[in-house]
Scaffold this motif. Structure first.
Motif, PDB file in Angstrom:
ATOM      1  N   LYS A  52      22.905  15.546  19.956  1.00  0.00           N
ATOM      2  CA  LYS A  52      22.753  16.675  19.053  1.00  0.00           C
ATOM      3  C   LYS A  52      21.409  16.683  18.336  1.00  0.00           C
ATOM      4  CE  LYS A  52      27.719  16.652  18.102  1.00  0.00           C
ATOM      5  NZ  LYS A  52      28.756  16.389  17.068  1.00  0.00           N
ATOM      6  N   LYS A  53      20.692  15.585  18.383  1.00  0.00           N
ATOM      7  CA  LYS A  53      19.435  15.511  17.656  1.00  0.00           C
ATOM      8  C   LYS A  53      18.373  16.389  18.304  1.00  0.00           C
ATOM      9  CE  LYS A  53      20.145  10.739  16.073  1.00  0.00           C
ATOM     10  NZ  LYS A  53      20.223  11.036  14.646  1.00  0.00           N
ATOM     11  N   LYS A  54      17.555  17.004  17.481  1.00  0.00           N
ATOM     12  CA  LYS A  54      16.445  17.797  17.983  1.00  0.00           C
ATOM     13  C   LYS A  54      15.376  16.868  18.568  1.00  0.00           C
ATOM     14  CE  LYS A  54      18.044  21.780  16.431  1.00  0.00           C
ATOM     15  NZ  LYS A  54      18.435  22.891  17.326  1.00  0.00           N
ATOM     16  N   LYS A  55      14.847  17.264  19.730  1.00  0.00           N
ATOM     17  CA  LYS A  55      13.891  16.419  20.431  1.00  0.00           C
ATOM     18  C   LYS A  55      12.458  16.815  20.090  1.00  0.00           C
ATOM     19  CE  LYS A  55      16.917  15.512  24.362  1.00  0.00           C
ATOM     20  NZ  LYS A  55      17.055  15.565  25.838  1.00  0.00           N
ATOM     21  N   VAL A  56      11.676  15.843  19.676  1.00  0.00           N
ATOM     22  CA  VAL A  56      10.270  16.072  19.351  1.00  0.00           C
ATOM     23  C   VAL A  56       9.421  15.090  20.155  1.00  0.00           C
ATOM     24  CG1 VAL A  56       8.521  16.217  17.547  1.00  0.00           C
ATOM     25  CG2 VAL A  56      10.912  16.747  17.010  1.00  0.00           C
ATOM     26  N   VAL A  57       8.432  15.605  20.849  1.00  0.00           N
ATOM     27  CA  VAL A  57       7.468  14.760  21.556  1.00  0.00           C
ATOM     28  C   VAL A  57       6.176  14.729  20.758  1.00  0.00           C
ATOM     29  CG1 VAL A  57       5.934  14.643  23.565  1.00  0.00           C
ATOM     30  CG2 VAL A  57       8.385  14.944  23.891  1.00  0.00           C
ATOM     31  N   VAL A  58       5.673  13.530  20.509  1.00  0.00           N
ATOM     32  CA  VAL A  58       4.387  13.336  19.847  1.00  0.00           C
ATOM     33  C   VAL A  58       3.393  12.855  20.892  1.00  0.00           C
ATOM     34  CG1 VAL A  58       3.124  12.065  18.081  1.00  0.00           C
ATOM     35  CG2 VAL A  58       5.496  12.787  17.653  1.00  0.00           C
ATOM     36  N   VAL A  59       2.316  13.597  21.065  1.00  0.00           N
ATOM     37  CA  VAL A  59       1.274  13.245  22.030  1.00  0.00           C
ATOM     38  C   VAL A  59       0.170  12.503  21.289  1.00  0.00           C
ATOM     39  CG1 VAL A  59      -0.335  14.114  23.756  1.00  0.00           C
ATOM     40  CG2 VAL A  59       1.832  15.319  23.344  1.00  0.00           C
ATOM     41  N   GLY A  60       0.021  11.210  21.578  1.00  0.00           N
ATOM     42  CA  GLY A  60      -0.973  10.390  20.891  1.00  0.00           C
ATOM     43  C   GLY A  60      -0.311   9.322  20.044  1.00  0.00           C
ATOM     44  N   SER A  61      -0.912   8.118  20.041  1.00  0.00           N
ATOM     45  CA  SER A  61      -0.286   7.011  19.316  1.00  0.00           C
ATOM     46  C   SER A  61      -1.266   6.320  18.377  1.00  0.00           C
ATOM     47  CB  SER A  61       0.292   5.989  20.308  1.00  0.00           C
ATOM     48  OG  SER A  61      -0.743   5.392  21.080  1.00  0.00           O
ATOM     49  N   GLY A  62      -2.192   7.102  17.811  1.00  0.00           N
ATOM     50  CA  GLY A  62      -3.082   6.569  16.790  1.00  0.00           C
ATOM     51  C   GLY A  62      -2.495   6.809  15.408  1.00  0.00           C
ATOM     52  N   TRP A  63      -3.363   6.841  14.401  1.00  0.00           N
ATOM     53  CA  TRP A  63      -2.902   7.040  13.028  1.00  0.00           C
ATOM     54  C   TRP A  63      -2.118   8.343  12.882  1.00  0.00           C
ATOM     55  CZ3 TRP A  63      -2.658   3.485   9.451  1.00  0.00           C
ATOM     56  CH2 TRP A  63      -3.535   2.405   9.473  1.00  0.00           C
ATOM     57  N   ALA A  64      -2.611   9.417  13.476  1.00  0.00           N
ATOM     58  CA  ALA A  64      -1.947  10.707  13.329  1.00  0.00           C
ATOM     59  C   ALA A  64      -0.626  10.738  14.090  1.00  0.00           C
ATOM     60  CB  ALA A  64      -2.860  11.829  13.821  1.00  0.00           C
ATOM     61  N   GLY A  65      -0.640  10.255  15.324  1.00  0.00           N
ATOM     62  CA  GLY A  65       0.568  10.293  16.143  1.00  0.00           C
ATOM     63  C   GLY A  65       1.684   9.435  15.589  1.00  0.00           C
ATOM     64  N   LEU A  66       1.358   8.182  15.240  1.00  0.00           N
ATOM     65  CA  LEU A  66       2.399   7.316  14.686  1.00  0.00           C
ATOM     66  C   LEU A  66       2.821   7.777  13.299  1.00  0.00           C
ATOM     67  CD1 LEU A  66       1.470   3.684  15.802  1.00  0.00           C
ATOM     68  CD2 LEU A  66       2.783   5.447  16.983  1.00  0.00           C
ATOM     69  N   GLY A  67       1.884   8.396  12.558  1.00  0.00           N
ATOM     70  CA  GLY A  67       2.255   8.953  11.254  1.00  0.00           C
ATOM     71  C   GLY A  67       3.306  10.038  11.406  1.00  0.00           C
ATOM     72  N   ALA A  68       3.104  10.933  12.372  1.00  0.00           N
ATOM     73  CA  ALA A  68       4.086  11.988  12.632  1.00  0.00           C
ATOM     74  C   ALA A  68       5.402  11.393  13.102  1.00  0.00           C
ATOM     75  CB  ALA A  68       3.528  12.969  13.664  1.00  0.00           C
ATOM     76  N   ALA A  69       5.336  10.451  14.048  1.00  0.00           N
ATOM     77  CA  ALA A  69       6.556   9.840  14.571  1.00  0.00           C
ATOM     78  C   ALA A  69       7.320   9.107  13.473  1.00  0.00           C
ATOM     79  CB  ALA A  69       6.204   8.869  15.702  1.00  0.00           C
ATOM     80  N   HIS A  70       6.599   8.446  12.597  1.00  0.00           N
ATOM     81  CA  HIS A  70       7.202   7.688  11.505  1.00  0.00           C
ATOM     82  C   HIS A  70       8.066   8.597  10.629  1.00  0.00           C
ATOM     83  CE1 HIS A  70       7.153   4.357   8.509  1.00  0.00           C
ATOM     84  NE2 HIS A  70       7.169   5.341   7.611  1.00  0.00           N
ATOM     85  N   HIS A  71       7.489   9.703  10.200  1.00  0.00           N
ATOM     86  CA  HIS A  71       8.233  10.586   9.302  1.00  0.00           C
ATOM     87  C   HIS A  71       9.338  11.341  10.035  1.00  0.00           C
ATOM     88  CE1 HIS A  71       8.974  12.490   5.553  1.00  0.00           C
ATOM     89  NE2 HIS A  71       8.612  13.703   5.951  1.00  0.00           N
ATOM     90  N   LEU A  72       9.113  11.696  11.295  1.00  0.00           N
ATOM     91  CA  LEU A  72      10.148  12.390  12.070  1.00  0.00           C
ATOM     92  C   LEU A  72      11.353  11.497  12.311  1.00  0.00           C
ATOM     93  CD1 LEU A  72       7.816  14.193  14.630  1.00  0.00           C
ATOM     94  CD2 LEU A  72       9.312  15.325  12.959  1.00  0.00           C
ATOM     95  N   CYS A  73      11.105  10.227  12.611  1.00  0.00           N
ATOM     96  CA  CYS A  73      12.220   9.292  12.801  1.00  0.00           C
ATOM     97  C   CYS A  73      13.051   9.184  11.528  1.00  0.00           C
ATOM     98  CB  CYS A  73      11.701   7.913  13.206  1.00  0.00           C
ATOM     99  SG  CYS A  73      11.156   7.786  14.912  1.00  0.00           S
ATOM    100  N   LYS A  74      12.389   9.136  10.405  1.00  0.00           N
ATOM    101  CA  LYS A  74      13.104   9.015   9.137  1.00  0.00           C
ATOM    102  C   LYS A  74      13.917  10.269   8.823  1.00  0.00           C
ATOM    103  CE  LYS A  74      10.995   7.147   5.740  1.00  0.00           C
ATOM    104  NZ  LYS A  74      10.000   6.738   4.714  1.00  0.00           N
ATOM    105  N   GLN A  75      13.525  11.398   9.403  1.00  0.00           N
ATOM    106  CA  GLN A  75      14.262  12.633   9.209  1.00  0.00           C
ATOM    107  C   GLN A  75      15.400  12.792  10.203  1.00  0.00           C
ATOM    108  OE1 GLN A  75      13.528  14.660   6.526  1.00  0.00           O
ATOM    109  NE2 GLN A  75      12.180  12.950   6.069  1.00  0.00           N
ATOM    110  N   GLY A  76      15.531  11.849  11.131  1.00  0.00           N
ATOM    111  CA  GLY A  76      16.655  11.879  12.058  1.00  0.00           C
ATOM    112  C   GLY A  76      16.415  12.626  13.348  1.00  0.00           C
ATOM    113  N   TYR A  77      15.158  12.861  13.701  1.00  0.00           N
ATOM    114  CA  TYR A  77      14.858  13.537  14.961  1.00  0.00           C
ATOM    115  C   TYR A  77      14.828  12.537  16.114  1.00  0.00           C
ATOM    116  CZ  TYR A  77      13.575  17.602  12.156  1.00  0.00           C
ATOM    117  OH  TYR A  77      13.607  18.661  11.283  1.00  0.00           O
TER     118      TYR A  77
END
Length: 498
Positions: A52-77
């Motif tokens: 049921k979780k919404k799927k989000v793909v983050v392209v890139g694993s630098g400061w910006a990419g991991l920053g986005a992934a970090h907050h999205l994971c905490k939001q339950g995506y």
């Protein structure tokens, strides 16, 4: 790196107070992404929840990419990070990265991760072709004065006469006028930094010995090739936004000390990390305009939203391949942008050589490039007890060094640095490690602002992050990359409410 805001609040992770570090208040979710919508989600209730979780793909694993992934994971995506080839958790910037006192969001992150990667606050210095020009103390150890008086009073100008320093005062009018708004950027971006200094009466010596070398290591290019708007943003960050701008460094590589534990933390939250996944296109719904799939060659990843968090050069490569992106004006404009070449040179010497400070910004080799020299015996834990000197010199706008073989690069570097480091020519290089990074750093050249992208795009569910993305936050380099990743995550949350 020795690069140097008005702050606004980004709920829930920003604070306007520098007196304490802020944490992240949302609870992490357990998530996992699937290629082509695959995966067996029918075995148990846990998998049903994941489906049921919404799927989000983050392209890139630098400061910006991991920053986005970090907050999205905490939001339950349900988050998947795609790395294009540099390796999961490779920082956006190259060489030794400095972490300035105002980087409160990054300091908050490392507190949350429970790691202690940094040195203490360090002294640094700036050199021109004539020698030592400026010594920067640890400002927190000195009496606090109203900004910018503390910066101007406590900074030690070794050679520059007072009369030349006073010619910088009219420039403060432009620094104050530059409020980081769209209007301000458009007003100043069309002229060069060199023209800016000239218009506001800076003396030639102030320009040649201080401002010119500063930009060669701050914006990575000669002042004649730097946007006046970017220059004012940098100067605001240095002289007005903060009482002081002390710097610390990682006690090893940023990848080792921050990114590796960060990646493990994200994996523990269910974030999937996939390496060597170069994005070649995006499929989207003609009716809604929303991206439905991220394409990596023969593989596709179904999505509810996408965050693209890569540098200019990587995005340009994708745009040229992508049938979807090359039809959008905002992406075509990115092809007008440029990156800056970087060469990093790590040297092991056969004897101890006294390097004046842990970090030293140097220019004056010629008019085209500058570098920062680091004493790794002081900065990195692994070299603290070495009997020989280990140093690193990171060269920016290093076009002329890029094609040379390792021996020639080493020979030139020793010749350059001998101007600033006594007895260096008497030492023998016993080992070396040289890195060449093509178009890796963002070039804020005059007129570049009109081609830069904003955090939202014409695709309702595709968002951008990185140190070159337009933001009103005002910070620079790693902090800006990380913050724009957090901003992108907030934008995802806006279109994909839980």
């Amino acid at each position: 790196m020795l690069a140097m805001s008005k702050w606004f609040t980004l709920t829930p992770f920003m604070s306007n107070s520098f007196s304490k570090r802020v944490g992240f208040s949302n609870s992490p979710g357990s998530v996992r992404a699937h290629v082509n919508g695959g995966g067996d989600d029918t075995n148990n209730s846990k998998n049903n929840d994941k489906k049921k979780k919404k799927k989000v793909v983050v392209v890139g694993s630098g400061w910006a990419g991991l920053g986005a992934a970090h907050h999205l994971c905490k939001q339950g995506y349900d988050v998947t990070v795609l790395d294009g080839g540099d390796g999961i958790g490779s920082p956006d910037n190259v060489g030794i990265e400095g972490f300035w006192y105002p980087y409160k969001n990054i300091f908050s992150l490392v507190d949350e991760l429970g790691i202690k990667p940094f040195t203490s606050w360090t002294k640094s210095a700036q050199y021109s072709g004539e020698g030592l020009e400026v010594e920067f103390p640890v400002y927190q150890e000195l009496p606090q004065l109203p900004t910018p008086l503390g910066t101007l009073y406590h900074t030690q100008f070794v050679r520059l006469p007072l009369v030349d320093r006073l010619t910088s005062l009219p420039l403060m009018a432009a620094v104050i006028d530059f409020d980081n708004t769209d209007v301000a950027w458009k007003k100043y971006d069309s002229i060069t930094a060199r023209e800016l200094f000239k218009r506001f009466g800076c003396s030639e010596r102030l320009y040649q010995d201080i401002f010119g070398p500063l930009l060669q290591v701050g914006l990575f290019a000669p002042a004649e090739q730097c946007s006046a708007a970017a220059t004012l943003g940098l100067l605001y960050y240095l002289t007005l936004a903060h009482q002081h701008f002390d710097v610390a460094f990682c006690r090893g590589t940023t990848k080792q000390k921050i990114f590796e534990p960060w990646v493990e933390s994200l994996k523990a939250k269910g974030c999937e990390m996939l390496e060597d996944k170069k994005v070649t296109d995006f499929n989207f719904d003609e009716e809604t305009g929303c991206v439905t799939e991220v394409v990596c060659g023969n593989e596709t990843y179904s999505v509810d939203a996408v965050v693209v968090a890569v540098g200019i050069t990587s995005l340009q490569e994708t745009i040229k391949k992508s049938a979807a992106l090359c039809k959008r004006e905002e992406f075509l404009k990115v092809l007008n942008l440029a990156g800056i070449d970087v060469v990093t040179v790590k040297l092991w010497l056969d004897r101890k050589v006294a390097i004046p400070n842990p970090s030293n910004a140097c220019a004056g080799f010629d008019d085209l490039f500058g570098c920062t020299v680091f004493d790794l015996n002081v900065i990195h834990d692994e070299h603290k007890d070495d009997t020989e000197t280990v140093l690193e010199a990171d060269f920016y706008h290093a076009n002329e060094l890029m094609p040379l073989n390792d021996e020639l690069v080493t020979e030139k570097v020793i010749s350059y640095l001998s101007k600033y480091i006594n007895d260096l020519e008497r030492a023998c290089v016993v080992d070396k490690e040289i890195g060449r990074f093509t178009k890796r750093l963002t070039h804020f050249f005059p007129g570049s602002y009109k081609s830069m992208m904003r955090g939202s795009t014409s695709f309702p569910n595709l968002f951008m992050a990185g140190d070159w993305i337009i933001t009103r936050h005002g910070s620079w380099l790693q902090e800006k990359s990380y913050v724009t990743g957090l901003e992108a995550a907030n934008r995802v949350k806006g279109v994909l409410p839980k």
